[in-house]
Design an enzyme around this catalytic site. Sequence first.
Site, PDB file in Angstrom:
ATOM      1  N   ASP A 105      -0.209  -8.909   2.028  1.00 27.77           N
ATOM      2  CA  ASP A 105      -1.095  -7.967   1.681  1.00 27.77           C
ATOM      3  C   ASP A 105      -1.897  -8.713   0.551  1.00 27.77           C
ATOM      4  OD1 ASP A 105      -0.721  -4.603   1.101  1.00 27.77           O
ATOM      5  OD2 ASP A 105      -2.254  -5.862  -0.056  1.00 27.77           O
ATOM      6  N   LYS A 120      -9.779   2.742  14.834  1.00 26.78           N
ATOM      7  CA  LYS A 120      -8.421   3.248  15.348  1.00 26.78           C
ATOM      8  C   LYS A 120      -8.299   3.452  16.951  1.00 26.78           C
ATOM      9  CE  LYS A 120      -6.498   3.211  11.339  1.00 26.78           C
ATOM     10  NZ  LYS A 120      -5.420   2.240  10.878  1.00 26.78           N
ATOM     11  N   TYR A 135     -14.637   4.107  10.539  1.00 26.86           N
ATOM     12  CA  TYR A 135     -13.014   4.009  10.425  1.00 26.86           C
ATOM     13  C   TYR A 135     -12.479   4.597  11.767  1.00 26.86           C
ATOM     14  CZ  TYR A 135      -8.403   5.532   8.900  1.00 26.86           C
ATOM     15  OH  TYR A 135      -7.267   5.781   9.013  1.00 26.86           O
ATOM     16  N   GLY A 156       0.781  -1.223  -0.011  1.00 25.02           N
ATOM     17  CA  GLY A 156      -0.262  -0.065  -0.056  1.00 25.02           C
ATOM     18  C   GLY A 156       0.938   1.264   0.026  1.00 25.02           C
ATOM     19  N   SER A 213      -4.007   7.137  13.645  1.00 21.66           N
ATOM     20  CA  SER A 213      -4.402   8.354  13.103  1.00 21.66           C
ATOM     21  C   SER A 213      -4.586   9.589  14.065  1.00 21.66           C
ATOM     22  CB  SER A 213      -5.602   7.968  12.411  1.00 21.66           C
ATOM     23  OG  SER A 213      -6.428   9.109  11.799  1.00 21.66           O
ATOM     24  N   ASN A 260      -8.816  11.706  -0.526  1.00 17.34           N
ATOM     25  CA  ASN A 260      -7.975  12.823   0.119  1.00 17.34           C
ATOM     26  C   ASN A 260      -7.459  13.930  -0.843  1.00 17.34           C
ATOM     27  OD1 ASN A 260      -6.744   9.916   1.730  1.00 17.34           O
ATOM     28  ND2 ASN A 260      -7.698  11.591   2.830  1.00 17.34           N
TER      29      ASN A 260
HETATM   30  P1  NAD Z   1      -3.488   1.553   1.644  1.00 16.06           P
HETATM   31  O1  NAD Z   1      -4.898   1.179   1.227  1.00 16.06           O
HETATM   32  O2  NAD Z   1      -2.518   2.212   0.573  1.00 16.06           O
HETATM   33  O3  NAD Z   1      -2.399   0.418   2.236  1.00 16.06           O
HETATM   34  C1  NAD Z   1      -3.307  -0.631   3.122  1.00 16.06           C
HETATM   35  C2  NAD Z   1      -2.900  -1.735   2.687  1.00 16.06           C
HETATM   36  O4  NAD Z   1      -3.676  -2.954   3.309  1.00 16.06           O
HETATM   37  C3  NAD Z   1      -3.272  -2.161   1.081  1.00 16.06           C
HETATM   38  O5  NAD Z   1      -2.272  -2.470   0.439  1.00 16.06           O
HETATM   39  C4  NAD Z   1      -4.492  -2.907   1.206  1.00 16.06           C
HETATM   40  O6  NAD Z   1      -4.359  -4.099  -0.049  1.00 16.06           O
HETATM   41  C5  NAD Z   1      -3.848  -3.957   2.379  1.00 16.06           C
HETATM   42  N1  NAD Z   1      -5.090  -4.661   2.877  1.00 16.06           N
HETATM   43  C6  NAD Z   1      -6.271  -4.208   3.133  1.00 16.06           C
HETATM   44  N2  NAD Z   1      -7.273  -5.096   3.718  1.00 16.06           N
HETATM   45  C7  NAD Z   1      -6.384  -6.307   3.864  1.00 16.06           C
HETATM   46  C8  NAD Z   1      -6.420  -7.594   4.527  1.00 16.06           C
HETATM   47  N3  NAD Z   1      -7.667  -7.918   5.220  1.00 16.06           N
HETATM   48  N4  NAD Z   1      -5.340  -8.239   4.600  1.00 16.06           N
HETATM   49  C9  NAD Z   1      -4.055  -7.967   3.973  1.00 16.06           C
HETATM   50  N5  NAD Z   1      -4.013  -6.789   3.567  1.00 16.06           N
HETATM   51  C10 NAD Z   1      -5.080  -6.000   3.420  1.00 16.06           C
HETATM   52  O7  NAD Z   1      -3.660   2.647   2.671  1.00 16.06           O
HETATM   53  P2  NAD Z   1      -2.443   3.660   3.490  1.00 16.06           P
HETATM   54  O8  NAD Z   1      -2.675   4.866   2.884  1.00 16.06           O
HETATM   55  O9  NAD Z   1      -0.972   3.150   3.217  1.00 16.06           O
HETATM   56  O10 NAD Z   1      -2.512   3.344   5.271  1.00 16.06           O
HETATM   57  C11 NAD Z   1      -1.768   2.464   5.712  1.00 16.06           C
HETATM   58  C12 NAD Z   1      -2.562   2.489   7.123  1.00 16.06           C
HETATM   59  O11 NAD Z   1      -2.213   3.732   7.760  1.00 16.06           O
HETATM   60  C13 NAD Z   1      -4.041   1.881   7.606  1.00 16.06           C
HETATM   61  O12 NAD Z   1      -4.006   1.369   8.437  1.00 16.06           O
HETATM   62  C14 NAD Z   1      -4.682   3.538   7.667  1.00 16.06           C
HETATM   63  O13 NAD Z   1      -5.723   3.508   8.025  1.00 16.06           O
HETATM   64  C15 NAD Z   1      -3.469   4.273   8.311  1.00 16.06           C
HETATM   65  N6  NAD Z   1      -3.517   5.788   8.009  1.00 16.06           N
HETATM   66  C16 NAD Z   1      -3.484   6.191   6.860  1.00 16.06           C
HETATM   67  C17 NAD Z   1      -3.753   7.779   6.515  1.00 16.06           C
HETATM   68  C18 NAD Z   1      -3.799   8.089   5.304  1.00 16.06           C
HETATM   69  O14 NAD Z   1      -4.194   9.552   4.968  1.00 16.06           O
HETATM   70  N7  NAD Z   1      -3.346   7.617   4.317  1.00 16.06           N
HETATM   71  C19 NAD Z   1      -3.820   8.369   7.697  1.00 16.06           C
HETATM   72  C20 NAD Z   1      -3.734   7.951   9.154  1.00 16.06           C
HETATM   73  C21 NAD Z   1      -3.862   6.671   9.007  1.00 16.06           C
HETATM   74  N1  UFG Z   2     -10.599  18.748   1.162  1.00 20.06           N
HETATM   75  C1  UFG Z   2     -11.132  19.692   0.073  1.00 20.06           C
HETATM   76  N2  UFG Z   2     -11.604  19.167  -1.124  1.00 20.06           N
HETATM   77  C2  UFG Z   2     -11.483  17.668  -1.339  1.00 20.06           C
HETATM   78  C3  UFG Z   2     -10.891  16.935  -0.308  1.00 20.06           C
HETATM   79  C4  UFG Z   2     -10.562  17.565   0.892  1.00 20.06           C
HETATM   80  O1  UFG Z   2     -11.338  20.796   0.366  1.00 20.06           O
HETATM   81  O2  UFG Z   2     -11.946  17.288  -2.599  1.00 20.06           O
HETATM   82  C5  UFG Z   2     -10.121  19.267   2.271  1.00 20.06           C
HETATM   83  C6  UFG Z   2     -11.011  18.666   3.437  1.00 20.06           C
HETATM   84  O3  UFG Z   2     -12.209  19.191   3.679  1.00 20.06           O
HETATM   85  C7  UFG Z   2      -9.960  18.746   4.385  1.00 20.06           C
HETATM   86  C8  UFG Z   2      -8.587  18.880   3.800  1.00 20.06           C
HETATM   87  O4  UFG Z   2      -8.603  18.982   2.411  1.00 20.06           O
HETATM   88  O5  UFG Z   2     -10.164  20.174   4.912  1.00 20.06           O
HETATM   89  C9  UFG Z   2      -7.755  17.605   4.064  1.00 20.06           C
HETATM   90  O6  UFG Z   2      -8.738  16.505   3.769  1.00 20.06           O
HETATM   91  P1  UFG Z   2      -8.537  14.991   3.757  1.00 20.06           P
HETATM   92  O7  UFG Z   2      -9.548  13.942   3.415  1.00 20.06           O
HETATM   93  O8  UFG Z   2      -7.294  14.911   2.739  1.00 20.06           O
HETATM   94  O9  UFG Z   2      -7.914  14.569   5.060  1.00 20.06           O
HETATM   95  P2  UFG Z   2      -8.475  14.778   6.532  1.00 20.06           P
HETATM   96  O10 UFG Z   2      -7.816  15.465   7.339  1.00 20.06           O
HETATM   97  O11 UFG Z   2     -10.052  14.954   6.226  1.00 20.06           O
HETATM   98  O12 UFG Z   2      -8.544  13.130   6.985  1.00 20.06           O
HETATM   99  C10 UFG Z   2      -7.151  12.346   6.986  1.00 20.06           C
HETATM  100  C11 UFG Z   2      -7.106  10.935   6.723  1.00 20.06           C
HETATM  101  C12 UFG Z   2      -8.260  10.102   7.582  1.00 20.06           C
HETATM  102  C13 UFG Z   2      -7.927  10.296   9.036  1.00 20.06           C
HETATM  103  C14 UFG Z   2      -7.741  11.979   9.326  1.00 20.06           C
HETATM  104  C15 UFG Z   2      -7.305  12.266  10.459  1.00 20.06           C
HETATM  105  O13 UFG Z   2      -7.968  10.933   5.460  1.00 20.06           O
HETATM  106  O14 UFG Z   2      -8.108   8.903   7.279  1.00 20.06           O
HETATM  107  O15 UFG Z   2      -6.666  12.492   8.359  1.00 20.06           O
HETATM  108  O16 UFG Z   2      -5.977  11.792  10.597  1.00 20.06           O
HETATM  109  F1  UFG Z   2      -8.537   9.923   9.978  1.00 20.06           F
END
Ligand code: NAD
Ligand code: UFG
Length: 334
Positions: free
Chosen positions: A31, A153, A149, A10, A124, A199
Amino acid sequence: MNVLVTGGTGYIGSHTCVALLQAGHTVVILDNLFNSKREAVGRIEALGGKPVRFVQGDMRDSALLGEIFAAQTIDAVIHFAGLKAVGESCAEPLEYYGTNIGGTVTLLEAMRAGGCKTIVFSSSATVYGGQNPSPFREDMPIGQATCPYGSTKIYIEQILRDLSAAEPDWHISLLRYFNPAGAHASGLLGEDPNDIPNNLMPLISEAALGKRSELVIFGSDYDTPDGTCIRDYIHVLDLADGHIKALARAAATQGCETFNLGTGKGLSVLELVHAFEAATGVKIPCRIGPRRPGDIARCYADTTKAEQTLHFVCTRSAEDMCADQWRWLTAGKE
Ligand code: NAD
Ligand code: UFG
Protein backbone atom coordinates in the site's frame (compact mmCIF):
# COMPACT_ATOMS: atom_id res chain seq x y z
CA MET A 1 -1.80 -19.50 1.55
CA ASN A 2 0.65 -16.60 1.41
CA VAL A 3 -1.55 -13.76 0.15
CA LEU A 4 -0.43 -10.42 -1.28
CA VAL A 5 -3.05 -7.81 -0.40
CA THR A 6 -2.77 -4.61 -2.42
CA GLY A 7 -4.49 -1.73 -0.65
CA GLY A 8 -4.35 -3.80 2.53
CA THR A 9 -4.20 -0.84 4.95
CA GLY A 10 -7.36 0.66 3.39
CA TYR A 11 -10.90 0.29 4.66
CA ILE A 12 -11.99 -3.05 3.18
CA GLY A 13 -8.44 -4.37 2.82
CA SER A 14 -7.58 -3.97 6.51
CA HIS A 15 -10.68 -5.90 7.66
CA THR A 16 -9.95 -8.58 5.08
CA CYS A 17 -6.34 -8.90 6.30
CA VAL A 18 -7.65 -9.61 9.82
CA ALA A 19 -10.01 -12.26 8.42
CA LEU A 20 -7.15 -13.79 6.39
CA LEU A 21 -4.91 -14.06 9.46
CA GLN A 22 -7.75 -15.54 11.49
CA ALA A 23 -8.35 -18.10 8.72
CA GLY A 24 -4.70 -19.22 8.95
CA HIS A 25 -3.27 -17.43 5.93
CA THR A 26 -0.12 -15.32 5.92
CA VAL A 27 -0.30 -11.77 4.57
CA VAL A 28 1.95 -9.39 2.66
CA ILE A 29 0.47 -5.89 2.31
CA LEU A 30 1.41 -3.50 -0.49
CA ASP A 31 0.00 0.00 0.00
CA ASN A 32 1.32 3.48 -0.79
CA LEU A 33 -0.73 4.98 2.10
CA PHE A 34 -2.39 7.41 -0.31
CA ASN A 35 -5.72 6.88 1.46
CA SER A 36 -4.78 4.99 4.63
CA LYS A 37 -2.39 5.12 7.56
CA ARG A 38 0.47 2.97 8.74
CA GLU A 39 -1.22 2.51 12.13
CA ALA A 40 -3.60 0.11 10.42
CA VAL A 41 -0.77 -2.46 10.22
CA GLY A 42 -0.44 -2.73 14.02
CA ARG A 43 -4.20 -2.92 14.40
CA ILE A 44 -4.44 -5.72 11.83
CA GLU A 45 -1.69 -7.63 13.66
CA ALA A 46 -3.33 -7.11 17.06
CA LEU A 47 -6.74 -8.29 15.86
CA GLY A 48 -5.41 -11.04 13.60
CA GLY A 49 -3.02 -12.33 16.28
CA LYS A 50 -0.09 -12.64 13.86
CA PRO A 51 2.45 -10.35 12.17
CA VAL A 52 2.08 -9.24 8.55
CA ARG A 53 4.76 -8.08 6.14
CA PHE A 54 4.07 -4.45 5.13
CA VAL A 55 5.60 -2.95 1.99
CA GLN A 56 4.98 0.77 1.53
CA GLY A 57 4.97 1.39 -2.20
CA ASP A 58 3.04 1.91 -5.39
CA MET A 59 1.48 -0.92 -7.38
CA ARG A 60 2.53 0.89 -10.57
CA ASP A 61 6.19 0.31 -9.58
CA SER A 62 6.96 -2.86 -11.56
CA ALA A 63 10.49 -3.16 -10.09
CA LEU A 64 9.06 -3.17 -6.58
CA LEU A 65 6.45 -5.75 -7.54
CA GLY A 66 9.21 -7.88 -9.05
CA GLU A 67 11.10 -7.71 -5.74
CA ILE A 68 8.00 -8.75 -3.78
CA PHE A 69 7.40 -11.81 -5.98
CA ALA A 70 11.13 -12.69 -5.99
CA ALA A 71 11.42 -12.49 -2.20
CA GLN A 72 8.78 -15.13 -1.44
CA THR A 73 6.19 -17.42 -2.95
CA ILE A 74 2.92 -15.55 -3.27
CA ASP A 75 0.05 -18.02 -3.70
CA ALA A 76 -2.68 -15.49 -4.43
CA VAL A 77 -3.39 -11.76 -4.65
CA ILE A 78 -6.38 -9.88 -3.30
CA HIS A 79 -6.38 -6.63 -5.21
CA PHE A 80 -8.03 -3.69 -3.40
CA ALA A 81 -5.61 -0.88 -4.27
CA GLY A 82 -7.02 1.95 -6.33
CA LEU A 83 -8.68 5.32 -6.33
CA LYS A 84 -12.41 5.35 -5.60
CA ALA A 85 -13.90 8.86 -5.40
CA VAL A 86 -16.63 9.17 -8.02
CA GLY A 87 -16.57 13.00 -8.26
CA GLU A 88 -12.78 13.26 -8.27
CA SER A 89 -12.60 10.72 -11.08
CA CYS A 90 -14.60 13.10 -13.33
CA ALA A 91 -12.11 15.90 -12.61
CA GLU A 92 -8.97 13.71 -12.86
CA PRO A 93 -9.70 10.87 -15.30
CA LEU A 94 -6.05 10.25 -16.20
CA GLU A 95 -5.15 9.70 -12.54
CA TYR A 96 -7.96 7.16 -12.29
CA TYR A 97 -7.19 5.31 -15.52
CA GLY A 98 -3.44 5.38 -14.79
CA THR A 99 -3.72 4.14 -11.21
CA ASN A 100 -6.63 1.72 -11.43
CA ILE A 101 -6.10 0.27 -14.90
CA GLY A 102 -2.35 0.88 -15.33
CA GLY A 103 -1.70 -0.38 -11.81
CA THR A 104 -3.76 -3.52 -12.37
CA VAL A 105 -1.97 -4.37 -15.64
CA THR A 106 1.43 -3.85 -13.94
CA LEU A 107 0.31 -6.11 -11.10
CA LEU A 108 -0.91 -8.83 -13.47
CA GLU A 109 2.39 -8.77 -15.39
CA ALA A 110 4.33 -9.11 -12.14
CA MET A 111 2.07 -11.96 -11.02
CA ARG A 112 2.62 -13.86 -14.25
CA ALA A 113 6.38 -13.32 -14.07
CA GLY A 114 6.31 -14.49 -10.45
CA GLY A 115 4.27 -17.60 -11.25
CA CYS A 116 1.16 -16.50 -9.33
CA LYS A 117 -2.10 -16.78 -11.28
CA THR A 118 -4.78 -16.48 -8.61
CA ILE A 119 -6.41 -13.09 -8.08
CA VAL A 120 -9.50 -11.76 -6.31
CA PHE A 121 -10.48 -8.31 -7.60
CA SER A 122 -12.54 -5.57 -5.93
CA SER A 123 -15.18 -4.65 -8.45
CA SER A 124 -18.37 -2.77 -7.76
CA ALA A 125 -22.12 -2.90 -8.27
CA THR A 126 -21.58 0.27 -10.28
CA VAL A 127 -20.83 -1.99 -13.31
CA TYR A 128 -24.58 -2.79 -13.54
CA GLY A 129 -25.29 0.86 -14.42
CA GLY A 130 -28.73 2.44 -14.36
CA GLN A 131 -30.43 0.30 -16.98
CA ASN A 132 -30.64 -3.06 -15.21
CA PRO A 133 -33.43 -3.51 -12.63
CA SER A 134 -32.55 -4.46 -9.03
CA PRO A 135 -31.93 -7.06 -7.74
CA PHE A 136 -28.77 -7.20 -9.87
CA ARG A 137 -27.72 -10.64 -11.08
CA GLU A 138 -24.19 -11.50 -12.20
CA ASP A 139 -25.43 -12.58 -15.66
CA MET A 140 -27.03 -9.21 -16.44
CA PRO A 141 -25.34 -7.13 -19.15
CA ILE A 142 -22.71 -4.65 -18.00
CA GLY A 143 -24.25 -1.18 -17.84
CA GLN A 144 -23.15 2.27 -18.89
CA ALA A 145 -20.58 3.87 -16.56
CA THR A 146 -21.57 7.26 -15.17
CA CYS A 147 -18.02 8.33 -14.24
CA PRO A 148 -14.39 7.39 -15.00
CA TYR A 149 -14.20 5.49 -11.69
CA GLY A 150 -17.04 3.24 -12.84
CA SER A 151 -15.37 2.85 -16.23
CA THR A 152 -12.19 1.60 -14.56
CA LYS A 153 -14.15 -1.21 -12.86
CA ILE A 154 -15.83 -2.18 -16.15
CA TYR A 155 -12.50 -2.15 -18.05
CA ILE A 156 -10.57 -4.06 -15.39
CA GLU A 157 -13.27 -6.74 -15.29
CA GLN A 158 -12.96 -7.01 -19.09
CA ILE A 159 -9.15 -7.17 -18.91
CA LEU A 160 -9.44 -10.05 -16.44
CA ARG A 161 -12.02 -11.89 -18.57
CA ASP A 162 -9.77 -11.44 -21.64
CA LEU A 163 -6.77 -12.71 -19.69
CA SER A 164 -8.72 -15.77 -18.56
CA ALA A 165 -9.84 -16.48 -22.13
CA ALA A 166 -6.27 -16.21 -23.45
CA GLU A 167 -4.58 -18.02 -20.54
CA PRO A 168 -7.05 -20.50 -19.03
CA ASP A 169 -4.74 -21.43 -16.16
CA TRP A 170 -5.53 -18.18 -14.32
CA HIS A 171 -7.87 -18.38 -11.31
CA ILE A 172 -9.84 -15.11 -11.17
CA SER A 173 -12.67 -13.92 -8.95
CA LEU A 174 -14.46 -10.64 -9.69
CA LEU A 175 -16.30 -9.46 -6.57
CA ARG A 176 -18.98 -6.83 -7.09
CA TYR A 177 -19.39 -5.06 -3.78
CA PHE A 178 -22.59 -3.26 -2.96
CA ASN A 179 -22.33 -0.63 -0.18
CA PRO A 180 -19.72 -1.57 2.45
CA ALA A 181 -20.28 0.10 5.83
CA GLY A 182 -19.49 -0.31 9.51
CA ALA A 183 -16.29 -1.24 11.31
CA HIS A 184 -14.62 -4.03 13.26
CA ALA A 185 -16.74 -4.98 16.29
CA SER A 186 -13.73 -4.35 18.59
CA GLY A 187 -13.79 -0.62 17.84
CA LEU A 188 -10.08 -0.86 16.90
CA LEU A 189 -10.38 -0.84 13.12
CA GLY A 190 -12.61 1.14 10.77
CA GLU A 191 -12.71 3.53 7.86
CA ASP A 192 -9.96 6.12 8.30
CA PRO A 193 -9.54 7.90 4.97
CA ASN A 194 -7.14 10.75 4.26
CA ASP A 195 -9.65 12.47 1.99
CA ILE A 196 -13.11 13.95 2.58
CA PRO A 197 -15.72 11.17 2.74
CA ASN A 198 -18.41 10.95 0.02
CA ASN A 199 -20.37 7.93 1.19
CA LEU A 200 -23.49 7.95 3.29
CA MET A 201 -22.31 6.13 6.45
CA PRO A 202 -19.22 8.33 7.04
CA LEU A 203 -21.36 11.40 6.40
CA ILE A 204 -24.05 10.25 8.87
CA SER A 205 -21.18 9.65 11.32
CA GLU A 206 -19.83 13.17 10.87
CA ALA A 207 -23.29 14.63 11.46
CA ALA A 208 -23.62 12.46 14.60
CA LEU A 209 -20.26 13.67 15.88
CA GLY A 210 -21.14 17.31 15.16
CA LYS A 211 -18.33 17.57 12.59
CA ARG A 212 -20.97 18.72 10.10
CA SER A 213 -24.12 20.59 10.96
CA GLU A 214 -26.49 18.26 9.11
CA LEU A 215 -26.83 15.38 6.69
CA VAL A 216 -28.20 16.48 3.34
CA ILE A 217 -30.41 13.72 1.88
CA PHE A 218 -30.01 13.75 -1.87
CA GLY A 219 -33.63 13.67 -3.04
CA SER A 220 -36.89 12.45 -1.49
CA ASP A 221 -38.89 12.19 -4.73
CA TYR A 222 -37.62 8.83 -6.00
CA ASP A 223 -40.07 6.07 -6.81
CA THR A 224 -39.40 4.23 -3.53
CA PRO A 225 -41.63 3.77 -0.45
CA ASP A 226 -40.22 6.80 1.41
CA GLY A 227 -38.91 8.65 -1.67
CA THR A 228 -35.19 8.24 -0.79
CA CYS A 229 -32.75 5.98 -2.67
CA ILE A 230 -32.38 2.32 -1.76
CA ARG A 231 -28.97 0.67 -1.39
CA ASP A 232 -27.64 -2.68 -0.17
CA TYR A 233 -25.44 -1.86 2.85
CA ILE A 234 -23.13 -4.75 3.70
CA HIS A 235 -21.21 -4.91 6.99
CA VAL A 236 -17.48 -4.70 6.24
CA LEU A 237 -16.88 -7.83 8.37
CA ASP A 238 -19.37 -9.82 6.27
CA LEU A 239 -17.61 -8.46 3.19
CA ALA A 240 -14.24 -9.57 4.59
CA ASP A 241 -15.66 -13.08 5.19
CA GLY A 242 -16.84 -13.09 1.57
CA HIS A 243 -13.22 -12.61 0.47
CA ILE A 244 -12.06 -15.66 2.42
CA LYS A 245 -14.71 -17.76 0.69
CA ALA A 246 -13.99 -16.25 -2.73
CA LEU A 247 -10.26 -16.85 -2.27
CA ALA A 248 -10.82 -20.53 -1.47
CA ARG A 249 -13.11 -20.88 -4.46
CA ALA A 250 -10.68 -19.08 -6.81
CA ALA A 251 -7.72 -21.17 -5.64
CA ALA A 252 -9.68 -24.32 -6.46
CA THR A 253 -11.25 -23.16 -9.74
CA GLN A 254 -9.64 -22.26 -13.05
CA GLY A 255 -11.22 -19.49 -15.08
CA CYS A 256 -12.93 -16.21 -14.25
CA GLU A 257 -16.00 -16.10 -12.01
CA THR A 258 -18.10 -13.14 -10.87
CA PHE A 259 -19.93 -12.82 -7.58
CA ASN A 260 -22.13 -10.16 -5.98
CA LEU A 261 -21.25 -9.42 -2.37
CA GLY A 262 -24.30 -7.80 -0.81
CA THR A 263 -27.05 -8.70 1.65
CA GLY A 264 -29.80 -8.84 -0.96
CA LYS A 265 -31.83 -6.42 1.15
CA GLY A 266 -32.35 -2.80 0.21
CA LEU A 267 -32.41 -0.02 2.79
CA SER A 268 -33.43 3.57 2.04
CA VAL A 269 -31.34 6.55 3.08
CA LEU A 270 -33.93 7.38 5.75
CA GLU A 271 -34.02 3.78 6.99
CA LEU A 272 -30.22 3.80 7.45
CA VAL A 273 -30.44 7.13 9.31
CA HIS A 274 -33.13 5.66 11.59
CA ALA A 275 -31.10 2.47 12.15
CA PHE A 276 -28.12 4.62 13.15
CA GLU A 277 -30.27 6.66 15.55
CA ALA A 278 -31.74 3.48 17.07
CA ALA A 279 -28.32 1.82 17.49
CA THR A 280 -26.56 4.85 18.96
CA GLY A 281 -29.27 6.98 20.57
CA VAL A 282 -27.88 9.98 18.69
CA LYS A 283 -30.26 12.12 16.62
CA ILE A 284 -29.01 12.94 13.11
CA PRO A 285 -29.93 16.42 11.90
CA CYS A 286 -31.19 15.95 8.32
CA ARG A 287 -32.30 18.20 5.47
CA ILE A 288 -33.78 17.13 2.15
CA GLY A 289 -31.69 18.49 -0.73
CA PRO A 290 -31.77 18.04 -4.49
CA ARG A 291 -31.00 14.74 -6.19
CA ARG A 292 -27.32 13.94 -6.78
CA PRO A 293 -26.54 13.51 -10.49
CA GLY A 294 -25.90 9.89 -11.46
CA ASP A 295 -27.78 8.32 -8.51
CA ILE A 296 -30.19 5.51 -9.28
CA ALA A 297 -33.32 4.84 -7.20
CA ARG A 298 -32.54 1.22 -6.32
CA CYS A 299 -29.34 -0.81 -6.13
CA TYR A 300 -29.34 -4.16 -4.34
CA ALA A 301 -27.95 -7.60 -4.98
CA ASP A 302 -29.33 -10.91 -6.03
CA THR A 303 -27.29 -13.08 -3.66
CA THR A 304 -28.24 -16.49 -5.07
CA LYS A 305 -24.93 -17.21 -6.81
CA ALA A 306 -22.76 -16.20 -3.83
CA GLU A 307 -24.99 -18.26 -1.53
CA GLN A 308 -25.00 -21.37 -3.72
CA THR A 309 -21.39 -21.30 -4.96
CA LEU A 310 -19.45 -19.59 -2.18
CA HIS A 311 -21.86 -20.54 0.66
CA PHE A 312 -21.68 -16.87 1.57
CA VAL A 313 -24.47 -15.37 3.67
CA CYS A 314 -24.34 -12.09 5.59
CA THR A 315 -24.92 -12.50 9.32
CA ARG A 316 -24.78 -8.91 10.55
CA SER A 317 -27.71 -6.44 10.65
CA ALA A 318 -27.87 -2.74 9.81
CA GLU A 319 -28.03 -2.06 13.56
CA ASP A 320 -24.78 -4.04 14.07
CA MET A 321 -23.21 -1.98 11.29
CA CYS A 322 -24.23 1.30 12.90
CA ALA A 323 -23.28 0.24 16.45
CA ASP A 324 -19.85 -0.97 15.27
CA GLN A 325 -19.28 2.22 13.29
CA TRP A 326 -20.14 4.29 16.38
CA ARG A 327 -17.85 2.22 18.61
CA TRP A 328 -14.96 2.79 16.17
CA LEU A 329 -15.62 6.53 16.10
CA THR A 330 -16.04 7.01 19.82
CA ALA A 331 -14.06 4.23 21.57
CA GLY A 332 -11.44 5.80 23.83
CA LYS A 333 -12.23 9.22 22.39
CA GLU A 334 -14.74 10.53 24.96
P1 NAD B 1 -9.54 2.61 0.45
O1 NAD B 1 -9.21 3.89 -0.23
O2 NAD B 1 -9.78 2.63 1.91
O3 NAD B 1 -8.41 1.52 0.15
C1 NAD B 1 -7.65 1.52 -1.03
C2 NAD B 1 -6.19 1.45 -0.64
O4 NAD B 1 -5.39 1.46 -1.83
C3 NAD B 1 -5.74 2.63 0.21
O5 NAD B 1 -5.13 2.16 1.40
C4 NAD B 1 -4.75 3.37 -0.67
O6 NAD B 1 -3.71 3.99 0.07
C5 NAD B 1 -4.25 2.26 -1.58
N1 NAD B 1 -3.73 2.71 -2.86
C6 NAD B 1 -4.28 3.62 -3.71
N2 NAD B 1 -3.50 3.77 -4.80
C7 NAD B 1 -2.45 2.91 -4.65
C8 NAD B 1 -1.32 2.61 -5.44
N3 NAD B 1 -1.10 3.22 -6.62
N4 NAD B 1 -0.44 1.68 -4.98
C9 NAD B 1 -0.63 1.07 -3.78
N5 NAD B 1 -1.68 1.34 -3.00
C10 NAD B 1 -2.60 2.24 -3.42
O7 NAD B 1 -10.81 1.99 -0.32
P2 NAD B 1 -11.77 0.79 0.07
O8 NAD B 1 -13.09 1.36 0.38
O9 NAD B 1 -11.10 -0.10 1.03
O10 NAD B 1 -11.90 0.09 -1.35
C11 NAD B 1 -11.07 -0.98 -1.74
C12 NAD B 1 -11.43 -1.39 -3.15
O11 NAD B 1 -12.82 -1.72 -3.22
C13 NAD B 1 -11.22 -0.30 -4.20
O12 NAD B 1 -10.73 -0.89 -5.38
C14 NAD B 1 -12.60 0.25 -4.42
O13 NAD B 1 -12.75 0.80 -5.71
C15 NAD B 1 -13.45 -1.00 -4.25
N6 NAD B 1 -14.84 -0.70 -3.87
C16 NAD B 1 -15.08 0.04 -2.75
C17 NAD B 1 -16.40 0.36 -2.42
C18 NAD B 1 -16.71 1.20 -1.20
O14 NAD B 1 -17.83 1.72 -1.11
N7 NAD B 1 -15.79 1.36 -0.25
C19 NAD B 1 -17.47 -0.09 -3.22
C20 NAD B 1 -17.18 -0.87 -4.35
C21 NAD B 1 -15.85 -1.16 -4.66
N1 UFG C 1 -26.51 10.11 0.09
C1 UFG C 1 -27.20 11.17 0.66
N2 UFG C 1 -26.48 12.15 1.26
C2 UFG C 1 -25.11 12.13 1.33
C3 UFG C 1 -24.42 11.02 0.75
C4 UFG C 1 -25.16 10.04 0.14
O1 UFG C 1 -28.43 11.24 0.61
O2 UFG C 1 -24.54 13.06 1.88
C5 UFG C 1 -27.30 9.05 -0.55
C6 UFG C 1 -26.98 8.89 -2.02
O3 UFG C 1 -27.75 9.76 -2.80
C7 UFG C 1 -27.33 7.42 -2.24
C8 UFG C 1 -27.01 6.77 -0.89
O4 UFG C 1 -26.94 7.83 0.04
O5 UFG C 1 -28.68 7.30 -2.47
C9 UFG C 1 -25.69 6.02 -0.90
O6 UFG C 1 -24.68 6.89 -1.39
P1 UFG C 1 -23.14 6.50 -1.36
O7 UFG C 1 -22.38 7.62 -2.00
O8 UFG C 1 -22.76 6.09 0.01
O9 UFG C 1 -23.11 5.18 -2.24
P2 UFG C 1 -23.46 4.94 -3.78
O10 UFG C 1 -24.41 3.80 -3.80
O11 UFG C 1 -23.85 6.17 -4.47
O12 UFG C 1 -22.04 4.55 -4.35
C10 UFG C 1 -21.36 3.41 -3.84
C11 UFG C 1 -19.84 3.61 -3.89
C12 UFG C 1 -19.37 3.69 -5.30
C13 UFG C 1 -19.88 2.55 -6.10
C14 UFG C 1 -21.38 2.45 -5.97
C15 UFG C 1 -21.97 1.27 -6.65
O13 UFG C 1 -19.48 4.79 -3.23
O14 UFG C 1 -17.96 3.60 -5.30
O15 UFG C 1 -21.73 2.33 -4.60
O16 UFG C 1 -21.37 0.13 -6.14
F1 UFG C 1 -19.56 2.71 -7.40
